[in-house]
Design a protein around this motif. Structure first.
Motif, mmCIF file in Angstrom:
data_model
loop_
_atom_site.group_PDB
_atom_site.id
_atom_site.type_symbol
_atom_site.label_atom_id
_atom_site.label_comp_id
_atom_site.label_asym_id
_atom_site.label_seq_id
_atom_site.Cartn_x
_atom_site.Cartn_y
_atom_site.Cartn_z
ATOM 1 N N LEU A 125 -45.971 34.397 20.867
ATOM 2 C CA LEU A 125 -45.448 35.659 21.568
ATOM 3 C C LEU A 125 -45.729 36.837 21.043
ATOM 4 C CD1 LEU A 125 -42.087 33.950 23.007
ATOM 5 C CD2 LEU A 125 -44.313 33.757 23.945
ATOM 6 N N VAL A 126 -45.544 37.126 19.806
ATOM 7 C CA VAL A 126 -45.688 38.521 19.250
ATOM 8 C C VAL A 126 -47.355 38.819 19.249
ATOM 9 C CG1 VAL A 126 -45.800 39.652 16.903
ATOM 10 C CG2 VAL A 126 -43.797 38.293 17.702
ATOM 11 N N PRO A 127 -48.094 38.237 19.146
ATOM 12 C CA PRO A 127 -49.547 38.941 19.305
ATOM 13 C C PRO A 127 -49.981 38.964 20.792
ATOM 14 C CG PRO A 127 -49.965 36.955 17.920
ATOM 15 C CD PRO A 127 -48.426 36.880 18.389
ATOM 16 N N LEU A 128 -49.326 37.823 21.830
ATOM 17 C CA LEU A 128 -49.379 38.291 23.038
ATOM 18 C C LEU A 128 -48.788 39.587 23.703
ATOM 19 C CD1 LEU A 128 -50.417 36.627 25.575
ATOM 20 C CD2 LEU A 128 -48.251 35.673 25.965
ATOM 21 N N PHE A 129 -47.539 39.811 23.152
ATOM 22 C CA PHE A 129 -46.846 41.041 23.499
ATOM 23 C C PHE A 129 -47.656 42.041 22.925
ATOM 24 C CE2 PHE A 129 -44.169 44.231 21.593
ATOM 25 C CZ PHE A 129 -43.855 44.861 22.754
ATOM 26 N N SER A 130 -48.100 42.265 21.714
ATOM 27 C CA SER A 130 -48.655 43.314 21.096
ATOM 28 C C SER A 130 -49.917 43.607 21.871
ATOM 29 C CB SER A 130 -49.169 42.785 19.598
ATOM 30 O OG SER A 130 -47.841 42.557 18.930
ATOM 31 N N THR A 131 -50.724 42.559 22.120
ATOM 32 C CA THR A 131 -51.832 42.943 22.969
ATOM 33 C C THR A 131 -51.762 43.545 24.422
ATOM 34 O OG1 THR A 131 -52.956 40.838 21.703
ATOM 35 C CG2 THR A 131 -54.202 41.825 23.844
ATOM 36 N N ALA A 132 -50.645 42.882 24.819
ATOM 37 C CA ALA A 132 -50.409 43.572 26.349
ATOM 38 C C ALA A 132 -49.985 45.069 26.062
ATOM 39 C CB ALA A 132 -49.201 42.554 26.840
ATOM 40 N N SER A 133 -49.136 45.461 24.962
ATOM 41 C CA SER A 133 -48.830 46.658 24.860
ATOM 42 C C SER A 133 -49.819 47.706 24.582
ATOM 43 C CB SER A 133 -47.891 46.778 23.411
ATOM 44 O OG SER A 133 -48.594 46.542 22.362
ATOM 45 N N LEU A 134 -50.955 47.271 24.457
ATOM 46 C CA LEU A 134 -52.123 48.330 24.045
ATOM 47 C C LEU A 134 -52.419 48.954 25.546
ATOM 48 C CD1 LEU A 134 -54.761 46.252 21.682
ATOM 49 C CD2 LEU A 134 -53.108 48.186 21.182
ATOM 50 N N GLU A 135 -52.204 47.881 26.752
ATOM 51 C CA GLU A 135 -52.298 48.531 27.908
ATOM 52 C C GLU A 135 -51.178 49.412 28.261
ATOM 53 O OE1 GLU A 135 -54.818 48.030 30.080
ATOM 54 O OE2 GLU A 135 -55.712 45.924 29.807
ATOM 55 N N TRP A 136 -50.000 49.168 27.989
ATOM 56 C CA TRP A 136 -48.904 49.844 28.477
ATOM 57 C C TRP A 136 -48.827 51.069 27.686
ATOM 58 C CZ3 TRP A 136 -45.272 45.354 26.523
ATOM 59 C CH2 TRP A 136 -45.491 44.464 27.212
ATOM 60 N N THR A 137 -49.284 51.226 26.505
ATOM 61 C CA THR A 137 -49.206 52.521 25.643
ATOM 62 C C THR A 137 -50.832 53.265 25.512
ATOM 63 O OG1 THR A 137 -49.449 51.466 23.647
ATOM 64 C CG2 THR A 137 -47.055 51.500 24.598
ATOM 65 N N ASP A 138 -51.669 52.972 26.254
ATOM 66 C CA ASP A 138 -52.911 53.513 26.108
ATOM 67 C C ASP A 138 -53.578 53.352 24.635
ATOM 68 O OD1 ASP A 138 -54.947 54.817 27.192
ATOM 69 O OD2 ASP A 138 -54.363 56.738 26.575
ATOM 70 N N GLY A 139 -53.316 52.251 24.005
ATOM 71 C CA GLY A 139 -53.884 51.821 22.907
ATOM 72 C C GLY A 139 -53.203 52.057 21.541
ATOM 73 N N HIS A 140 -51.676 52.606 21.929
ATOM 74 C CA HIS A 140 -51.185 53.079 20.705
ATOM 75 C C HIS A 140 -50.485 51.751 19.983
ATOM 76 C CE1 HIS A 140 -48.530 55.651 18.179
ATOM 77 N NE2 HIS A 140 -49.279 56.500 18.560
ATOM 78 N N TYR A 141 -50.129 51.892 18.637
ATOM 79 C CA TYR A 141 -49.878 50.800 17.944
ATOM 80 C C TYR A 141 -48.240 50.739 17.620
ATOM 81 C CZ TYR A 141 -49.555 54.346 14.357
ATOM 82 O OH TYR A 141 -49.193 55.444 13.498
ATOM 83 N N PRO A 194 -45.672 49.992 19.297
ATOM 84 C CA PRO A 194 -44.739 48.805 19.671
ATOM 85 C C PRO A 194 -45.128 47.640 18.606
ATOM 86 C CG PRO A 194 -45.708 49.511 21.671
ATOM 87 C CD PRO A 194 -46.519 50.167 20.332
ATOM 88 N N VAL A 195 -46.100 47.558 18.173
ATOM 89 C CA VAL A 195 -46.555 46.219 17.019
ATOM 90 C C VAL A 195 -45.774 46.898 15.874
ATOM 91 C CG1 VAL A 195 -48.473 45.420 15.771
ATOM 92 C CG2 VAL A 195 -48.871 46.284 18.115
ATOM 93 N N ALA A 196 -45.555 47.976 15.511
ATOM 94 C CA ALA A 196 -45.093 48.282 14.434
ATOM 95 C C ALA A 196 -43.351 48.076 14.383
ATOM 96 C CB ALA A 196 -45.163 49.924 13.912
ATOM 97 N N VAL A 197 -43.033 48.440 15.435
ATOM 98 C CA VAL A 197 -41.347 48.015 15.571
ATOM 99 C C VAL A 197 -41.191 46.599 15.808
ATOM 100 C CG1 VAL A 197 -39.710 48.100 17.526
ATOM 101 C CG2 VAL A 197 -41.122 50.349 17.083
ATOM 102 N N VAL A 198 -41.991 45.891 16.092
ATOM 103 C CA VAL A 198 -41.770 44.363 16.284
ATOM 104 C C VAL A 198 -41.810 43.798 14.845
ATOM 105 C CG1 VAL A 198 -43.081 41.988 16.700
ATOM 106 C CG2 VAL A 198 -42.873 43.767 18.799
ATOM 107 N N THR A 199 -42.853 44.361 14.265
ATOM 108 C CA THR A 199 -42.771 43.816 12.529
ATOM 109 C C THR A 199 -41.390 44.156 11.812
ATOM 110 O OG1 THR A 199 -44.950 44.585 12.505
ATOM 111 C CG2 THR A 199 -43.679 44.305 10.261
ATOM 112 N N VAL A 200 -40.909 45.583 12.053
ATOM 113 C CA VAL A 200 -39.852 45.892 11.412
ATOM 114 C C VAL A 200 -38.334 45.039 11.938
ATOM 115 C CG1 VAL A 200 -37.919 47.633 11.409
ATOM 116 C CG2 VAL A 200 -40.413 48.344 11.171
ATOM 117 N N VAL A 201 -38.507 44.741 13.395
ATOM 118 C CA VAL A 201 -37.211 43.985 13.749
ATOM 119 C C VAL A 201 -37.331 42.603 13.280
ATOM 120 C CG1 VAL A 201 -36.544 42.755 16.071
ATOM 121 C CG2 VAL A 201 -37.174 45.282 16.025
ATOM 122 N N PHE A 202 -38.297 41.934 13.177
ATOM 123 C CA PHE A 202 -38.406 40.457 12.599
ATOM 124 C C PHE A 202 -38.304 40.611 11.304
ATOM 125 C CE2 PHE A 202 -40.390 39.628 16.578
ATOM 126 C CZ PHE A 202 -40.140 38.071 16.833
#
Length: 428
Positions: free
Chosen positions: A377-393, A395-403
């Motif tokens: 789910l994390v790579p799926l969410f992270s790839t989708a977040s590129l569309e939501w945030t216009d390519g910004h990283y 959300p991916v960094a936040v996911v890493t911190v949370v986990f």
């Protein structure tokens, strides 16, 4: 039995070789998803949407992994670790070979991605049952003072499998044109896997069943029912132990491939070099951290790795943004140090949480639930977040911190003893 006996050496080889083959099969699908499956099976979509759809089929394997843990955990706890391991290896080998024979969207239309999903599901089932048995074959045969070290033989399969898979694709990418690679070159790693499976099958047939299984009380009870009734807290703690490392691992490897090639426009060869660095770092440090686990305790080593992962959540993306192959490899390589610390000792630590009669089921379920979330789910969410945030990283960094924070919380509440022969009490 001591660590110098021929049987223990065979067990270590069977564990390492079998998991290497399983992960090779799993990772060649992962790499192909990031590099070519979007073109071959989802050609009508945009580049990012195509990668996202390819990752969706890839994520199906992770969704299937907990189911595989339950099914093969049942057989592993009821009829033996060895028999379960042989069946998972055969399932994975056949499914992987068939992926290499698959017609693409251009040949059979929408049926192609549907068949791809089915075969990926079978792969997920197989790897879901594989890890618990491979880990227990090593841990339960080993001397008690060396169980963390020997547990790492199951863990070494992940970097070795990644190294084999990535090297295979890197060589093909170097010697074939893009047209040749997309036409038929991508199939070769899948077809070759059947040879590796045959070798692994022969090695696994030569090992003996574990003493802990032979001595366990195997009364007529469903392992999953007993495990959920008596050990659900341990399952949660085991999930948390692996969650941070899994999320960071797949973000630094699978997601990195898609992010750097699709979003940053870097060459495939550079991104694949980052994966090779990840595999080399993990493989070279695996037994270093495992030895530290026997000396200082696996819990401390996992905590060190989680803290390192928290600190390194953002810097990799700064380094990726430079467009430099060197700095990309540094970003991935440093990140894998924390991942390896948590992963290398995880098998022995989580095995401590469960009684032998439900150990295969319990530790497999913990591991595979973490894999389904962190790796699927994390790579799926992270790839989708590129569309939501216009390519910004971010959300991916936040996911890493949370986990990674979740890993530390679970270590705090899951204080266990050092004995792997009795169920541990988890303070919640």
């Amino acid at each position: 039995m001591t660590a110098t006996t021929p049987q223990l050496r065979r067990v270590a080889l069977a564990s390492a070789l079998g998991t290497s083959i399983e992960w090779y099969d799993f990772f060649i699908y992962t790499t192909a998803s990031a590099l070519v499956f979007n073109h071959l099976f989802f050609p009508t979509l945009s580049p990012i949407a195509g990668v996202l759809s390819a990752f969706a089929t890839y994520a199906v394997g992770y969704v299937a992994r907990p189911l595989g843990a339950v099914v093969f955990g049942h057989f592993g706890d009821r009829i033996g670790r060895k028999k379960s391991l042989v069946w998972t290896l055969l399932m994975m080998g056949v499914a992987t070979f068939l992926v290499g024979c698959m017609p693409t969207y251009a040949s059979i239309g929408a049926l192609a991605p549907l068949l791809l999903v089915v075969l990926r599901f079978v792969q997920g089932m197989a790897v879901g049952g594989e890890w618990g048995g491979a880990a227990l074959i090593s841990v339960e045969h080993a001397p008690k003072s060396r169980r963390t070290f020997f547990g790492a033989f199951a863990q070494i399969g992940s970097p070795v499998g990644l190294l084999l898979a990535t090297s295979m694709f890197a060589v093909l990418n170097g010697v074939l044109s893009d047209e040749q690679f997309e036409a038929w070159g991508w199939r070769l790693p899948f077809l070759i896997s059947i040879v590796l499976v045959a070798v692994g099958f022969v090695v696994r047939m030569r090992i003996e069943e574990t003493p802990d299984f032979e001595n366990a009380d195997r009364s007529d009870v469903l392992p999953i029912v007993e495990c959920l009734r008596t050990s659900w807290r341990q399952i949660v703690v085991g999930l948390g132990v692996f969650a941070g490392g899994f999320a960071a691992y797949y973000l630094l490897t699978t997601f990195m491939l898609a992010y750097t090639t699709t979003q940053l426009g870097m060459p495939k060869s550079v991104a694949l070099a980052g994966q090779i660095v990840a595999a080399v770092v993990e493989a070279s440090l695996m037994f270093v951290f495992a030895s530290m686990g026997d000396r200082y305790g696996p819990r401390k080593v996992i905590a060190w790795g989680a803290v390192a992962g928290l600190v390194w959540a953002v810097p990799p993306f700064w380094l990726f943004g430079t467009g430099s192959a060197f700095w990309l490899c540094v970003g991935v390589g440093v990140g894998l140090i924390g991942v390896t610390a948590t992963y290398s000792v995880g098998a022995a630590y989580v095995a401590q949480l469960f009684a032998p009669r439900v150990r295969y089921t319990g530790m497999s379920l913990s591991y595979q639930l973490a894999g389904a979330i962190g790796g699927g789910l994390v790579p799926l969410f992270s790839t989708a977040s590129l569309e939501w945030t216009d390519g910004h990283y971010w959300p991916v960094a936040v996911v890493t911190v949370v986990f990674y924070a979740f890993t530390l919380v679970c270590l705090r509440i899951g204080r266990v003893g050092t004995s792997v022969t009795t169920p541990a009490k988890v303070a919640l």
